[in-house]
Design a protein around this motif. Structure first.
Motif, PDB file in Angstrom:
ATOM      1  N   SER A  93     -23.855 -32.608  54.181  1.00 35.51           N
ATOM      2  CA  SER A  93     -22.481 -33.088  54.009  1.00 35.51           C
ATOM      3  C   SER A  93     -21.630 -32.571  55.159  1.00 35.51           C
ATOM      4  O   SER A  93     -21.894 -31.493  55.707  1.00 35.51           O
ATOM      5  CB  SER A  93     -21.903 -32.606  52.675  1.00 35.51           C
ATOM      6  OG  SER A  93     -21.791 -31.194  52.671  1.00 35.51           O
TER       7      SER A  93
ATOM      8  N   LEU B 258     -27.663 -29.284  51.648  1.00 39.21           N
ATOM      9  CA  LEU B 258     -27.789 -29.506  50.221  1.00 39.21           C
ATOM     10  C   LEU B 258     -29.235 -29.794  49.803  1.00 39.21           C
ATOM     11  O   LEU B 258     -29.735 -30.901  50.004  1.00 39.21           O
ATOM     12  CB  LEU B 258     -26.899 -30.692  49.809  1.00 39.21           C
ATOM     13  CG  LEU B 258     -25.492 -30.721  50.430  1.00 39.21           C
ATOM     14  CD1 LEU B 258     -24.777 -32.025  50.078  1.00 39.21           C
ATOM     15  CD2 LEU B 258     -24.670 -29.532  49.977  1.00 39.21           C
ATOM     16  N   PRO B 259     -29.900 -28.816  49.214  1.00 43.21           N
ATOM     17  CA  PRO B 259     -31.251 -29.078  48.703  1.00 43.21           C
ATOM     18  C   PRO B 259     -31.179 -30.044  47.521  1.00 43.21           C
ATOM     19  O   PRO B 259     -30.084 -30.329  47.013  1.00 43.21           O
ATOM     20  CB  PRO B 259     -31.746 -27.691  48.282  1.00 43.21           C
ATOM     21  CG  PRO B 259     -30.516 -26.881  48.050  1.00 43.21           C
ATOM     22  CD  PRO B 259     -29.460 -27.444  48.948  1.00 43.21           C
TER      23      PRO B 259
ATOM     24  N   ARG C 152     -22.664 -24.164  55.371  1.00 42.66           N
ATOM     25  CA  ARG C 152     -22.852 -23.464  54.088  1.00 42.66           C
ATOM     26  C   ARG C 152     -24.234 -23.733  53.520  1.00 42.66           C
ATOM     27  O   ARG C 152     -24.735 -24.858  53.563  1.00 42.66           O
ATOM     28  CB  ARG C 152     -21.776 -23.901  53.090  1.00 42.66           C
ATOM     29  CG  ARG C 152     -20.378 -23.538  53.553  1.00 42.66           C
ATOM     30  CD  ARG C 152     -19.345 -23.882  52.531  1.00 42.66           C
ATOM     31  NE  ARG C 152     -19.530 -23.112  51.304  1.00 42.66           N
ATOM     32  CZ  ARG C 152     -18.637 -23.065  50.313  1.00 42.66           C
ATOM     33  NH1 ARG C 152     -17.522 -23.737  50.415  1.00 42.66           N
ATOM     34  NH2 ARG C 152     -18.875 -22.359  49.241  1.00 42.66           N
ATOM     35  N   PHE C 153     -24.847 -22.667  53.003  1.00 38.92           N
ATOM     36  CA  PHE C 153     -26.185 -22.774  52.409  1.00 38.92           C
ATOM     37  C   PHE C 153     -26.082 -22.633  50.893  1.00 38.92           C
ATOM     38  O   PHE C 153     -25.360 -21.756  50.410  1.00 38.92           O
ATOM     39  CB  PHE C 153     -27.100 -21.678  52.966  1.00 38.92           C
ATOM     40  CG  PHE C 153     -27.151 -21.635  54.463  1.00 38.92           C
ATOM     41  CD1 PHE C 153     -27.718 -22.673  55.175  1.00 38.92           C
ATOM     42  CD2 PHE C 153     -26.617 -20.561  55.161  1.00 38.92           C
ATOM     43  CE1 PHE C 153     -27.764 -22.635  56.568  1.00 38.92           C
ATOM     44  CE2 PHE C 153     -26.651 -20.515  56.545  1.00 38.92           C
ATOM     45  CZ  PHE C 153     -27.227 -21.557  57.252  1.00 38.92           C
ATOM     46  N   PHE C 154     -26.824 -23.465  50.192  1.00 36.46           N
ATOM     47  CA  PHE C 154     -26.763 -23.417  48.729  1.00 36.46           C
ATOM     48  C   PHE C 154     -28.149 -23.199  48.105  1.00 36.46           C
ATOM     49  O   PHE C 154     -29.171 -23.549  48.700  1.00 36.46           O
ATOM     50  CB  PHE C 154     -26.163 -24.716  48.178  1.00 36.46           C
ATOM     51  CG  PHE C 154     -24.723 -24.883  48.533  1.00 36.46           C
ATOM     52  CD1 PHE C 154     -23.722 -24.265  47.802  1.00 36.46           C
ATOM     53  CD2 PHE C 154     -24.365 -25.627  49.648  1.00 36.46           C
ATOM     54  CE1 PHE C 154     -22.391 -24.388  48.152  1.00 36.46           C
ATOM     55  CE2 PHE C 154     -23.033 -25.762  50.005  1.00 36.46           C
ATOM     56  CZ  PHE C 154     -22.046 -25.144  49.251  1.00 36.46           C
TER      57      PHE C 154
ATOM     58  N   ASN D 205     -17.547 -32.079  55.716  1.00 36.97           N
ATOM     59  CA  ASN D 205     -16.238 -32.115  55.041  1.00 36.97           C
ATOM     60  C   ASN D 205     -16.334 -32.779  53.664  1.00 36.97           C
ATOM     61  O   ASN D 205     -15.552 -33.669  53.313  1.00 36.97           O
ATOM     62  CB  ASN D 205     -15.194 -32.808  55.914  1.00 36.97           C
ATOM     63  CG  ASN D 205     -14.971 -32.047  57.203  1.00 36.97           C
ATOM     64  OD1 ASN D 205     -15.178 -30.843  57.262  1.00 36.97           O
ATOM     65  ND2 ASN D 205     -14.583 -32.753  58.255  1.00 36.97           N
ATOM     66  N   LEU D 206     -17.332 -32.362  52.904  1.00 37.14           N
ATOM     67  CA  LEU D 206     -17.527 -32.738  51.492  1.00 37.14           C
ATOM     68  C   LEU D 206     -17.991 -34.176  51.275  1.00 37.14           C
ATOM     69  O   LEU D 206     -17.980 -34.667  50.141  1.00 37.14           O
ATOM     70  CB  LEU D 206     -16.266 -32.479  50.649  1.00 37.14           C
ATOM     71  CG  LEU D 206     -15.603 -31.103  50.790  1.00 37.14           C
ATOM     72  CD1 LEU D 206     -14.402 -30.981  49.851  1.00 37.14           C
ATOM     73  CD2 LEU D 206     -16.581 -29.980  50.491  1.00 37.14           C
ATOM     74  N   GLU D 207     -18.404 -34.866  52.351  1.00 38.55           N
ATOM     75  CA  GLU D 207     -18.957 -36.219  52.203  1.00 38.55           C
ATOM     76  C   GLU D 207     -20.375 -36.237  52.784  1.00 38.55           C
ATOM     77  O   GLU D 207     -20.645 -35.571  53.783  1.00 38.55           O
ATOM     78  CB  GLU D 207     -18.101 -37.253  52.950  1.00 38.55           C
ATOM     79  CG  GLU D 207     -16.741 -37.508  52.316  1.00 38.55           C
ATOM     80  CD  GLU D 207     -16.809 -38.147  50.937  1.00 38.55           C
ATOM     81  OE1 GLU D 207     -17.878 -38.669  50.574  1.00 38.55           O
ATOM     82  OE2 GLU D 207     -15.796 -38.088  50.224  1.00 38.55           O
ATOM     83  N   PHE D 208     -21.253 -37.037  52.171  1.00 37.02           N
ATOM     84  CA  PHE D 208     -22.613 -37.134  52.682  1.00 37.02           C
ATOM     85  C   PHE D 208     -22.594 -37.649  54.119  1.00 37.02           C
ATOM     86  O   PHE D 208     -21.793 -38.523  54.481  1.00 37.02           O
ATOM     87  CB  PHE D 208     -23.452 -38.069  51.809  1.00 37.02           C
ATOM     88  CG  PHE D 208     -23.695 -37.518  50.426  1.00 37.02           C
ATOM     89  CD1 PHE D 208     -24.357 -36.305  50.264  1.00 37.02           C
ATOM     90  CD2 PHE D 208     -23.267 -38.192  49.296  1.00 37.02           C
ATOM     91  CE1 PHE D 208     -24.573 -35.777  48.996  1.00 37.02           C
ATOM     92  CE2 PHE D 208     -23.478 -37.672  48.032  1.00 37.02           C
ATOM     93  CZ  PHE D 208     -24.133 -36.456  47.878  1.00 37.02           C
TER      94      PHE D 208
ATOM     95  N   GLU E 159     -16.600 -28.423  58.077  1.00 34.44           N
ATOM     96  CA  GLU E 159     -17.493 -27.667  57.194  1.00 34.44           C
ATOM     97  C   GLU E 159     -18.711 -28.522  56.886  1.00 34.44           C
ATOM     98  O   GLU E 159     -18.589 -29.660  56.451  1.00 34.44           O
ATOM     99  CB  GLU E 159     -16.776 -27.306  55.889  1.00 34.44           C
ATOM    100  CG  GLU E 159     -17.685 -26.547  54.919  1.00 34.44           C
ATOM    101  CD  GLU E 159     -16.968 -26.105  53.652  1.00 34.44           C
ATOM    102  OE1 GLU E 159     -16.076 -25.245  53.747  1.00 34.44           O
ATOM    103  OE2 GLU E 159     -17.299 -26.625  52.571  1.00 34.44           O
ATOM    104  N   VAL E 160     -19.879 -27.933  57.143  1.00 33.76           N
ATOM    105  CA  VAL E 160     -21.135 -28.646  56.904  1.00 33.76           C
ATOM    106  C   VAL E 160     -21.846 -27.990  55.723  1.00 33.76           C
ATOM    107  O   VAL E 160     -21.890 -26.767  55.622  1.00 33.76           O
ATOM    108  CB  VAL E 160     -22.041 -28.575  58.161  1.00 33.76           C
ATOM    109  CG1 VAL E 160     -23.377 -29.279  57.907  1.00 33.76           C
ATOM    110  CG2 VAL E 160     -21.328 -29.187  59.363  1.00 33.76           C
ATOM    111  N   GLY E 161     -22.385 -28.797  54.834  1.00 34.08           N
ATOM    112  CA  GLY E 161     -23.146 -28.268  53.705  1.00 34.08           C
ATOM    113  C   GLY E 161     -24.600 -28.672  53.822  1.00 34.08           C
ATOM    114  O   GLY E 161     -24.894 -29.833  54.110  1.00 34.08           O
TER     115      GLY E 161
END
Lengths: 142, 82
Positions: B55, B76-77, B5-7, B57-60, B72-74
């Motif tokens: 991240s 995060l800028p 996911r891109f933010f 699965n919602l953890e760093f 799920e990978v995030g």
């Protein structure tokens, strides 16, 4: 209880109502310290006409709950609430609220200051500023 | 399948909200970064920057964190909440 004390929401919040909710935790509360972050109309010399906040759903809430739990564990406080707004926010409106409650004021002051600093450091929330030159994502945590 | 996911400004750079990859075996965050660089050259600079957090699965996560099917990978800028 913790779900209503830690929230990310589009709508505004009431400092008074949140303080009352926090106070319900104990009759031993003798001090309430609140921090409110509001949308100002300038940033780094630029005029700002509005803000838009985006968060990582799921992770942002998780990080805020984690901040509350660590504040309760590491400071001599009785309760803490953290609310952050998301979406479009007009200049002058409130963005974030932290309320810390303790028996004596010093613990609540320290926990509140720590929590807002930790929020800025660890919570995946991003701000986009609307300026005359266009919309700009803010990439640095002040 | 994993979802990346891109933010915020990263979404502007990639032009999309997420990218899915089919992986045959677990990969590291470092390996995923290489795949992202190939698919999104505009992200190269940020992917090399220490200010970009990842991240899983919602953890760093760190460079060695394993990513497995369904994760799920995030990307995060730098945060600017508060």
């Amino acid at each position: 209880m913790s779900d209503s004390l830690v929230r990310i929401q589009k709508e505004g919040f009431s400092v008074e109502e949140t303080s009352a909710l926090v106070k319900k935790a104990s009759k031993g509360i003798g001090a309430l310290v609140s921090f409110v972050g509001a949308a100002r109309d300038f940033s780094k010399g630029k005029e700002i006409s509005g803000l838009d906040f985006e968060h990582y759903p799921g992770m942002a809430e998780k990080k805020l709950k984690d901040i509350r739990m660590r504040a309760l564990a590491n400071f001599d406080i009785i309760e803490m609430a953290i609310i952050h707004r998301t979406g479009l926010i007009a200049i002058g409106e409130d963005i974030v609220l932290i309320v810390a409650a303790s028996a004596h004021r010093n613990d609540a002051f320290m926990a509140c200051e720590w929590a807002i600093t930790e929020l800025k450091r660890t919570t995946p929330i991003w701000k986009r500023e609307t300026t005359k030159e266009g919309d700009v994502w803010v990439s640095e945590t002040p | 399948m994993i979802t990346v996911r891109f933010f915020a400004m990263l979404r502007n750079k990639t032009g999309c909200e997420f990218k899915e990859y089919r992986i045959l075996k677990p990969i590291t965050v470092a390996e995923l970064k290489k795949m992202l660089k190939a698919d999104f050259p505009a992200l190269s600079g940020m992917l090399d920057s220490r200010s970009l957090l990842i991240s899983v699965n919602l953890e760093f996560a760190g460079m060695d964190t394993m990513i497995k099917d369904g994760d799920e990978v995030g990307l995060l800028p730098p945060f600017s909440g508060g």
